[in-house]
Write a protein that holds these residues in place. Structure first.
Motif, short mmCIF file in Angstrom:
data_model
loop_
_atom_site.label_atom_id
_atom_site.label_comp_id
_atom_site.label_asym_id
_atom_site.label_seq_id
_atom_site.Cartn_x
_atom_site.Cartn_y
_atom_site.Cartn_z
N GLY A 54 12.04 7.96 -2.78
CA GLY A 54 12.93 7.87 -2.69
C GLY A 54 13.05 6.43 -2.94
O GLY A 54 14.11 5.77 -2.25
N ASN A 55 12.31 5.31 -2.82
CA ASN A 55 12.47 3.61 -3.19
C ASN A 55 12.90 3.41 -4.43
O ASN A 55 12.87 3.61 -5.35
CB ASN A 55 10.54 3.32 -3.45
N ALA A 56 14.12 3.28 -3.96
CA ALA A 56 15.43 2.54 -5.48
C ALA A 56 14.57 1.44 -6.36
O ALA A 56 15.11 1.35 -7.42
CB ALA A 56 16.67 2.65 -4.87
N ARG A 57 13.63 0.78 -5.75
CA ARG A 57 13.36 -0.65 -5.85
C ARG A 57 12.13 -0.22 -7.16
O ARG A 57 12.54 -1.09 -8.23
CB ARG A 57 12.92 -1.91 -5.01
N SER A 58 11.81 0.58 -7.09
CA SER A 58 10.62 0.97 -7.76
C SER A 58 10.86 1.84 -9.06
O SER A 58 10.44 1.74 -10.23
CB SER A 58 9.46 2.34 -7.12
N LEU B 234 4.26 3.01 -8.72
CA LEU B 234 5.64 3.26 -9.05
C LEU B 234 6.79 4.53 -8.82
O LEU B 234 7.49 4.39 -8.22
CB LEU B 234 6.26 2.22 -9.95
N PHE B 235 5.95 5.59 -9.55
CA PHE B 235 6.13 7.09 -9.78
C PHE B 235 5.82 7.38 -8.40
O PHE B 235 6.73 7.77 -7.70
CB PHE B 235 5.06 7.33 -10.77
N GLU B 236 4.92 7.62 -7.95
CA GLU B 236 4.42 8.20 -6.62
C GLU B 236 5.60 7.05 -5.35
O GLU B 236 5.96 8.16 -5.15
CB GLU B 236 3.06 7.60 -5.84
N ILE C 255 9.33 15.63 -12.02
CA ILE C 255 8.06 15.28 -12.69
C ILE C 255 6.47 15.26 -11.91
O ILE C 255 6.66 14.89 -10.55
CB ILE C 255 8.66 14.12 -12.76
N ARG C 256 5.94 16.05 -12.50
CA ARG C 256 4.48 16.17 -11.88
C ARG C 256 3.95 14.70 -12.47
O ARG C 256 3.11 14.21 -11.50
CB ARG C 256 3.76 16.95 -12.93
N ASN C 257 3.67 13.89 -13.54
CA ASN C 257 3.47 12.58 -13.46
C ASN C 257 4.28 11.48 -13.57
O ASN C 257 5.09 12.06 -15.06
CB ASN C 257 2.14 13.11 -13.58
N SER C 258 3.56 10.49 -13.96
CA SER C 258 4.14 9.51 -14.43
C SER C 258 4.50 9.58 -16.29
O SER C 258 5.45 8.73 -17.11
CB SER C 258 4.05 7.80 -14.11
N ALA D 258 1.23 -1.51 0.16
CA ALA D 258 0.21 -0.05 0.02
C ALA D 258 0.89 1.38 0.11
O ALA D 258 1.94 1.18 -0.07
CB ALA D 258 -0.95 -0.07 1.59
N TYR D 259 -0.31 1.96 -0.11
CA TYR D 259 1.26 3.45 -0.76
C TYR D 259 -0.05 5.40 0.16
O TYR D 259 -1.23 5.06 -0.01
CB TYR D 259 1.19 3.38 -2.30
N SER D 260 0.53 5.61 0.51
CA SER D 260 0.01 6.77 0.92
C SER D 260 1.24 8.14 0.72
O SER D 260 1.83 8.40 0.87
CB SER D 260 0.19 6.77 2.61
N ILE D 261 -0.13 9.19 0.12
CA ILE D 261 1.10 10.86 -0.44
C ILE D 261 1.50 11.70 1.20
O ILE D 261 2.33 11.72 1.21
CB ILE D 261 -0.43 11.21 -1.22
N ALA D 262 1.23 10.89 1.98
CA ALA D 262 1.34 11.20 3.26
C ALA D 262 2.65 11.02 3.54
O ALA D 262 3.14 11.74 4.56
CB ALA D 262 0.10 11.29 4.28
#
Lengths: 670, 174
Positions: free
Chosen positions: B14-18, B7-9, B62-65, A556-560
């Protein structure tokens, strides 16, 4: 394109696609992952990595130079003095020194060896609105944008005045939608604001404030056609801007709309600056807008002479920032400025003041009297790439004045890496995967005390200063939370330390003794992609503890976890909520967006309620809001209203019709 | 599978894997582009590595993927130009071009490739950049214009001119 060209292009494409390509080991996704993580810093590869990062720094210079702005070579410059600061009159050459400087910058850029540092033009947005002057409907608790400093509001993409919700549309940021939520069962669009468009430029809203019957849209402008590419040195003549917003940015600033009749918003004023938007703050009726302006190094002398003086624009009238308000620091040899505009909304904004310092920046921290702009830079020293943070301090207590500057080792993470308390400025920086620092400075930005060598071999993932303590999360395999005591500013020291699996990206103060961490779960060998909400007990500073945690069942992911404005605190109950997107609850591809409310009770954290979207068609929820017993949530094109108690959806409204959206099913996150 | 937006978010945090998973989608195109542009495997590796660091460090901009790929190629194109300007004094001719595959291709594909490659290297840097962006990365003229900073019209005319040049060279050799 001619048909023959098209066919030949196709042939070439086929030919090339038939070529067997095997990716070298060095470029395998695993290697790239290691490279960016910086984990390849073992002895064997140390040299390569250093070399690469140095070269990368060069590459980023070009980038950063490109990142800010093709300045529109606009209308005839009319120097007007907007306020009591008397600007130079046309014809005089008070700017001679600045011009001379930029001529020399241009000369050096021709050989492309000039830039030895760069700044990234990041957007940390800015934002918050407390109800400073906003009339609240009835006496219900309402949501306010999370803000770093009490009394200093930050702008956001959603604002709530208790009756209306004001929303910057994420897929078409040319529009701000105002929804009447007086009856949450029947959400109704009250008005849609279309930002202006000229023959040459369109405006894009970044965030908004509400103040005293006014809506303030922080916006930037981009040229409509990409055919305006002036003759500029640098980047081999191909000087493009593909930074910040993924497009060219000319100017940024604030558009003021009178919303005394919400159904008929009326634009009353426009304050713009050269450069792209860094962020803004609003405190006690004073609006501050900051930009990063990269001077295009025109080949034409006249154009350069004009472009190298940053300008402000009041209601479309351009004025050059007075010479005495422009500061060129002896050691800064770059072509970006940090620019600030101060607008006093209490007196109708008639006399904005502007100030610029040479040296771009990307993030800001603001107290009630001072604004600190921060930039990262990377330099090659003795064959090693070192990171630095440069801080520019401006005071806006009386007028607007540039005050001081300092350069410190290591890079900062975000606005929460900085803080002002009791007359001291504090900052956390890190040299990635080497060590972290906490430094205390006085207002003149002289170092009073500093602590280095924190978390050797790790990097800072989150920072928060609360009173005379700093809380720093570093990460390598596990998540040490450091408590650093700053009560003696001249000798900061580590007071306590906690090691747990996973890490937190964001720390939110919950109470005097509790901290909330939003981040990623993991075990001793690394992270597992699951979202973790931690509750830290910090009552014993020498022995911080994670006393409870909530972990998502699937990834899961959160913008927060990186945007504090997505963290919503229920002021009336102390509960809090964040938007979550969870993955693969029942199938791999299933995405479930919801707002998740949490309760902290008796030292444990629990999920209170989930406010779920009907589908993930419009992307994840990016913000929540609440008014009394109703919880609201927005995604790319919808506003939901939920019953706060039951979690049931009460109503949903589409923000813009498909005809008002850019082509395709565009999902844009913050 | 995780989608690009996720993945982008996640990479933004800072997730290097993504980040690497996003990179993987374009890895071959990026390498091929750099290799064809720089005509040297080691330089191509350096350029892609540098561009990756640059994109990773600047990912918050970068604004979006949807802009990710173009941003990556923009960074890569800058890195390639950077390397070329550093190598200005080293003459790198097509005869030094190495085999792109690790194990080596068949005889005929090597010959075929070097014909196309030598035709490519007869183009100017600017022309080669545009052709490769169109051929290897599949960008439209409008996208190339954003990446290179040239006007749409200038991209179209340069592309057309370069294609004509390539065609005549390749036809001559056949």
């Amino acid at each position: 394109m001619k048909n023959t060209d098209r066919e030949f292009l196709k042939t070439l494409q086929n030919k090339i696609s038939e070529e067997p390509v095997s990716l070298p080991e060095k470029l395998s996704p695993d290697s790239i992952s290691e490279l960016v993580e910086g984990e390849a810093l073992n002895k064997k590869s140390r040299k390569t990595v250093k070399r690469i990062s140095a070269a990368a720094a060069c590459a980023i210079i070009l980038f950063a130079a490109a990142a800010v702005g093709l300045r529109f070579y606009g209308p005839q410059i009319k120097p007007v003095s907007p306020s009591e600061e008397s600007g130079p009159q046309a014809g005089t050459d008070d700017y001679a020194e600045i011009r001379e400087f930029f001529h020399s910058v241009r000369e050096k850029s021709k050989s492309n060896s000039f830039f030895d540092e760069y700044n990234t033009a990041e957007t940390s947005g800015a934002a918050d609105d407390s109800a400073d002057g906003v009339s609240q409907a009835e006496n219900r608790a309402i949501s306010q944008t999370d803000a770093q400093t009490q009394g200093v509001q930050e702008a956001d993409i959603i604002k709530n005045d208790g009756r209306y919700l004001y929303i910057v549309h994420r897929a078409n940021p040319n529009k701000i939608v105002i929804v009447d939520a007086i009856n949450p069962n029947k959400l109704k669009t009250a008005a849609k604001i279309s930002l202006p468009e000229t023959d040459d430029e369109f405006y894009t809203a970044r965030e908004i404030f509400l103040y005293d019957g006014k809506l303030i849209a922080l916006a930037d402008t981009s040229p409509k056609s990409d055919s305006v590419y002036p003759d500029i040195y640098g980047n081999n003549g191909a000087y493009t801007v593909y930074g910040n917003t993924g497009g060219t940015v000319n100017r940024c600033g604030a558009l003021i709309y009178d919303i005394s009749d919400v159904t008929k918003p009326k634009k009353t004023a426009e304050y713009m600056l050269d450069g792209c938007y860094i962020g803004s703050r609003l405190t006690e009726g004073t609006l501050l807008v900051t930009s990063n302006y990269t001077v295009p190094l025109y080949k034409d002398d006249k154009k350069l002479d004009s472009a190298c003086i940053p300008s402000g624009y009041i209601n479309g009238i351009q004025y050059q920032i007075p010479e005495k308000q422009i500061h060129i620091l002896p050691d800064n040899r770059e072509n970006s400025y940090s620019v600030i505009m101060k607008i006093d909304l209490k007196d109708g904004g008639a006399q904005p003041q502007t100030c610029a310092v040479l040296g771009g920046s990307s993030d800001l921290y603001c107290s009630k009297t001072d604004i600190y702009l921060a930039k990262r830079s990377y330099e090659e020293k003795e064959g090693e790439s070192k990171s630095f943070t440069q801080i520019f301090r401006f005071s806006f207590e009386n007028g607007l004045e540039y005050k001081s500057e300092v350069k410190l080792p290591g890079e900062f993470l975000n606005q929460f890496s900085m803080d002002e308390y009791n007359g001291f400025f504090r900052i956390a920086t890190c040299e990635r995967n080497l060590q972290s620092y906490v430094t205390v400075l006085d207002k003149s930005l002289s170092v009073i005390g500093s602590l280095g060598g924190i978390a050797k071999g790790e990097s800072v993932y989150a920072a928060r200063f609360i009173g005379n303590k700093a809380y720093i999360v570093t990460f390598y395999q596990t998540d040490p939370l450091f408590v650093i005591d700053l009560s003696n500013p001249s000798s900061p020291k580590i007071e306590g330390e906690l090691k747990i699996p996973g890490f937190s990206n964001m720390l939110y103060p919950y109470s005097d003794t509790l901290l909330i961490g939003v981040g990623t779960d993991g075990n001793e060998s690394g992270t597992n992609g699951k979202l973790k909400i931690s509750l830290f007990d910090i009552s014993d500073k020498s022995n911080p503890k994670e006393i409870s945690k909530a972990v998502s069942g699937t990834s899961a992911y959160s913008i927060a976890s990186y945007e504090h404005k997505a963290y919503m605190k229920f002021g009336d109950t102390g509960d809090f909520a964040i938007p979550i997107l969870s993955y693969g609850a029942s199938s791999e591809s299933e995405e479930e967006p919801f707002i998740c409310a949490f309760r902290v009770d008796n030292g444990s954290i629990s999920v209170l309620k989930k406010y779920k979207a009907d589908s993930s068609e419009n992307g994840m929820f990016i913000r929540g809001a609440y008014t009394g017993g109703t919880v609201f949530a927005i995604n790319t094109n919808e506003l939901y209203a939920f019953d706060r108690e039951t979690g049931e959806k009460i109503d949903k409204i589409t923000l813009l019709d498909s005809s008002e959206l850019p082509g395709g099913n565009v999902v844009v996150f913050n | 599978m995780h989608n690009d937006d996720f993945l982008f978010e996640s990479a933004k945090t800072g997730n290097a894997r993504s980040f690497a998973m996003l990179y993987e989608k374009y890895a071959k195109q990026l390498y091929l582009y750099a290799y064809k542009f720089l005509e040297n495997r080691e330089d191509a590796e350096d350029a892609v590595s540098q561009a990756s660091l640059s994109v990773y460090r600047n990912i918050k901009n970068i604004r979006n993927s949807g802009s990710f790929k173009a941003y990556y190629f923009k960074a890569l194109s800058n890195c390639c130009r950077d390397i070329i300007s550093k190598n200005k004094f080293t003459v790198v001719g097509p005869e030094e071009t190495e085999n792109l595959t690790d194990g080596g291709g068949t005889e005929s594909s090597v010959i075929e490739k070097s014909m196309l490659d030598s035709a490519l290297s007869s183009l100017s840097e600017g022309e080669r950049e545009i052709v490769l962006l169109a051929v290897v990365s599949g960008f439209t003229s409008a996208e190339i214009s954003k990446i290179t900073g040239l006007t749409g019209g200038s991209v179209r005319s340069k592309l057309s001119r370069s294609l004509a040049k390539l065609r005549s060279l390749l036809e001559k050799e056949v």
